[in-house]
Design a protein around this motif. Structure first.
Motif, PDB file in Angstrom:
ATOM      1  N   VAL A  24      42.985 -35.508  37.983  1.00  0.00           N
ATOM      2  CA  VAL A  24      42.135 -36.578  37.462  1.00  0.00           C
ATOM      3  C   VAL A  24      40.908 -35.992  36.775  1.00  0.00           C
ATOM      4  O   VAL A  24      40.495 -36.463  35.715  1.00  0.00           O
ATOM      5  CB  VAL A  24      41.734 -37.564  38.590  1.00  0.00           C
ATOM      6  CG1 VAL A  24      40.707 -38.562  38.099  1.00  0.00           C
ATOM      7  CG2 VAL A  24      42.963 -38.288  39.126  1.00  0.00           C
ATOM      8  N   LEU A  25      40.318 -34.960  37.343  1.00  0.00           N
ATOM      9  CA  LEU A  25      39.138 -34.350  36.745  1.00  0.00           C
ATOM     10  C   LEU A  25      39.454 -33.712  35.392  1.00  0.00           C
ATOM     11  O   LEU A  25      38.651 -33.788  34.460  1.00  0.00           O
ATOM     12  CB  LEU A  25      38.542 -33.303  37.688  1.00  0.00           C
ATOM     13  CG  LEU A  25      37.958 -33.832  38.995  1.00  0.00           C
ATOM     14  CD1 LEU A  25      37.510 -32.678  39.875  1.00  0.00           C
ATOM     15  CD2 LEU A  25      36.815 -34.797  38.759  1.00  0.00           C
ATOM     16  N   LEU A  26      40.609 -33.120  35.258  1.00  0.00           N
ATOM     17  CA  LEU A  26      40.986 -32.467  33.999  1.00  0.00           C
ATOM     18  C   LEU A  26      41.449 -33.447  32.917  1.00  0.00           C
ATOM     19  O   LEU A  26      41.595 -33.054  31.764  1.00  0.00           O
ATOM     20  CB  LEU A  26      42.074 -31.425  34.254  1.00  0.00           C
ATOM     21  CG  LEU A  26      41.599 -30.184  34.990  1.00  0.00           C
ATOM     22  CD1 LEU A  26      42.781 -29.279  35.309  1.00  0.00           C
ATOM     23  CD2 LEU A  26      40.554 -29.438  34.173  1.00  0.00           C
ATOM     24  N   ALA A  27      41.661 -34.699  33.284  1.00  0.00           N
ATOM     25  CA  ALA A  27      42.113 -35.690  32.305  1.00  0.00           C
ATOM     26  C   ALA A  27      41.082 -35.909  31.204  1.00  0.00           C
ATOM     27  O   ALA A  27      41.430 -36.359  30.117  1.00  0.00           O
ATOM     28  CB  ALA A  27      42.422 -37.013  32.996  1.00  0.00           C
ATOM     29  N   GLY A  28      39.835 -35.565  31.456  1.00  0.00           N
ATOM     30  CA  GLY A  28      38.794 -35.740  30.451  1.00  0.00           C
ATOM     31  C   GLY A  28      38.748 -34.661  29.393  1.00  0.00           C
ATOM     32  O   GLY A  28      37.919 -34.723  28.496  1.00  0.00           O
ATOM     33  N   VAL A  29      39.621 -33.664  29.483  1.00  0.00           N
ATOM     34  CA  VAL A  29      39.622 -32.593  28.483  1.00  0.00           C
ATOM     35  C   VAL A  29      40.918 -32.548  27.673  1.00  0.00           C
ATOM     36  O   VAL A  29      41.038 -31.717  26.784  1.00  0.00           O
ATOM     37  CB  VAL A  29      39.350 -31.211  29.123  1.00  0.00           C
ATOM     38  CG1 VAL A  29      37.968 -31.158  29.721  1.00  0.00           C
ATOM     39  CG2 VAL A  29      40.393 -30.853  30.139  1.00  0.00           C
ATOM     40  N   VAL A  30      41.853 -33.415  27.967  1.00  0.00           N
ATOM     41  CA  VAL A  30      43.094 -33.502  27.196  1.00  0.00           C
ATOM     42  C   VAL A  30      43.057 -34.807  26.403  1.00  0.00           C
ATOM     43  O   VAL A  30      42.967 -35.881  27.006  1.00  0.00           O
ATOM     44  CB  VAL A  30      44.334 -33.478  28.124  1.00  0.00           C
ATOM     45  CG1 VAL A  30      45.604 -33.599  27.312  1.00  0.00           C
ATOM     46  CG2 VAL A  30      44.353 -32.225  28.973  1.00  0.00           C
ATOM     47  N   PRO A  31      43.087 -34.732  25.065  1.00  0.00           N
ATOM     48  CA  PRO A  31      42.986 -35.962  24.278  1.00  0.00           C
ATOM     49  C   PRO A  31      44.023 -37.009  24.707  1.00  0.00           C
ATOM     50  O   PRO A  31      45.192 -36.701  24.900  1.00  0.00           O
ATOM     51  CB  PRO A  31      43.248 -35.490  22.846  1.00  0.00           C
ATOM     52  CG  PRO A  31      42.840 -34.055  22.860  1.00  0.00           C
ATOM     53  CD  PRO A  31      43.192 -33.548  24.224  1.00  0.00           C
ATOM     54  N   THR A  32      43.584 -38.198  24.897  1.00  0.00           N
ATOM     55  CA  THR A  32      44.312 -39.416  25.299  1.00  0.00           C
ATOM     56  C   THR A  32      44.772 -39.411  26.762  1.00  0.00           C
ATOM     57  O   THR A  32      45.220 -40.433  27.250  1.00  0.00           O
ATOM     58  CB  THR A  32      45.523 -39.733  24.395  1.00  0.00           C
ATOM     59  OG1 THR A  32      46.550 -38.773  24.591  1.00  0.00           O
ATOM     60  CG2 THR A  32      45.128 -39.821  22.929  1.00  0.00           C
ATOM     61  N   ALA A  33      44.659 -38.302  27.469  1.00  0.00           N
ATOM     62  CA  ALA A  33      45.116 -38.269  28.861  1.00  0.00           C
ATOM     63  C   ALA A  33      44.271 -39.167  29.756  1.00  0.00           C
ATOM     64  O   ALA A  33      44.783 -39.768  30.700  1.00  0.00           O
ATOM     65  CB  ALA A  33      45.096 -36.841  29.394  1.00  0.00           C
ATOM     66  N   ALA A  34      42.991 -39.286  29.447  1.00  0.00           N
ATOM     67  CA  ALA A  34      42.099 -40.099  30.277  1.00  0.00           C
ATOM     68  C   ALA A  34      42.570 -41.551  30.333  1.00  0.00           C
ATOM     69  O   ALA A  34      42.433 -42.216  31.362  1.00  0.00           O
ATOM     70  CB  ALA A  34      40.670 -40.030  29.759  1.00  0.00           C
ATOM     71  N   PHE A  35      43.139 -42.052  29.259  1.00  0.00           N
ATOM     72  CA  PHE A  35      43.596 -43.445  29.230  1.00  0.00           C
ATOM     73  C   PHE A  35      44.779 -43.658  30.174  1.00  0.00           C
ATOM     74  O   PHE A  35      44.829 -44.639  30.913  1.00  0.00           O
ATOM     75  CB  PHE A  35      43.979 -43.858  27.808  1.00  0.00           C
ATOM     76  CG  PHE A  35      42.862 -43.688  26.815  1.00  0.00           C
ATOM     77  CD1 PHE A  35      41.691 -44.416  26.928  1.00  0.00           C
ATOM     78  CD2 PHE A  35      42.973 -42.781  25.774  1.00  0.00           C
ATOM     79  CE1 PHE A  35      40.654 -44.255  26.021  1.00  0.00           C
ATOM     80  CE2 PHE A  35      41.952 -42.616  24.867  1.00  0.00           C
ATOM     81  CZ  PHE A  35      40.792 -43.355  24.982  1.00  0.00           C
ATOM     82  N   PHE A  36      45.721 -42.738  30.143  1.00  0.00           N
ATOM     83  CA  PHE A  36      46.903 -42.863  30.999  1.00  0.00           C
ATOM     84  C   PHE A  36      46.568 -42.634  32.466  1.00  0.00           C
ATOM     85  O   PHE A  36      47.049 -43.347  33.345  1.00  0.00           O
ATOM     86  CB  PHE A  36      47.989 -41.880  30.544  1.00  0.00           C
ATOM     87  CG  PHE A  36      48.470 -42.144  29.152  1.00  0.00           C
ATOM     88  CD1 PHE A  36      49.258 -43.245  28.865  1.00  0.00           C
ATOM     89  CD2 PHE A  36      48.111 -41.296  28.114  1.00  0.00           C
ATOM     90  CE1 PHE A  36      49.687 -43.501  27.576  1.00  0.00           C
ATOM     91  CE2 PHE A  36      48.531 -41.539  26.821  1.00  0.00           C
ATOM     92  CZ  PHE A  36      49.327 -42.647  26.545  1.00  0.00           C
ATOM     93  N   VAL A  37      45.724 -41.647  32.719  1.00  0.00           N
ATOM     94  CA  VAL A  37      45.332 -41.352  34.093  1.00  0.00           C
ATOM     95  C   VAL A  37      44.508 -42.504  34.662  1.00  0.00           C
ATOM     96  O   VAL A  37      44.685 -42.902  35.814  1.00  0.00           O
ATOM     97  CB  VAL A  37      44.562 -40.016  34.163  1.00  0.00           C
ATOM     98  CG1 VAL A  37      43.965 -39.788  35.533  1.00  0.00           C
ATOM     99  CG2 VAL A  37      45.493 -38.872  33.785  1.00  0.00           C
TER     100      VAL A  37
END
Length: 110
Positions: free
Chosen positions: A77-90
């Motif tokens: 969850v913490l790393l989702a903010g550094v992969v483009p568009t991953a934050a939305f899915f997570v």
């Protein structure tokens, strides 16, 4: 767990995700398309994303500790903010998982 813990995580997940998509577009415009003005845009968005990502980390860590996630899931969850568009899915997945853990507000007695 209070609703506010999830709400502030969700807000920061969206803000971080949008800024990261904008940053990615700016980097493409700067280095691939060689567009004038992309350098200033990339710098401004990069700084904003960097500082707000730190806020996202704090809120995600707070949510993860209150939800009693294992270390691996918390790191994901913490790393989702550094992969483009991953934050939305997570964010969507986390919201569905954490929603049943939210306590109903206690009624105020007169």
């Amino acid at each position: 767990m209070k609703q506010s813990v999830l709400t502030r995580y969700r807000a920061m997940a969206y803000v971080t995700g949008v800024l990261l998509v904008l940053l990615t577009a700016g980097v493409i415009a700067k280095y691939v398309l060689d567009i004038d003005g992309a350098s200033g845009f990339t710098t401004a968005v990069g700084i904003a994303h960097g500082w707000l990502y730190v806020v996202y980390l704090v809120f995600a860590f707070d949510l993860g500790t209150k939800a009693k996630w294992p270390v691996g899931k918390l790191a994901w969850v913490l790393l989702a903010g550094v992969v483009p568009t991953a934050a939305f899915f997570v964010e969507r997945r986390v919201s569905r998982e954490v929603a049943p853990l939210i306590q109903a507000p206690e009624p105020v007695s007169a």
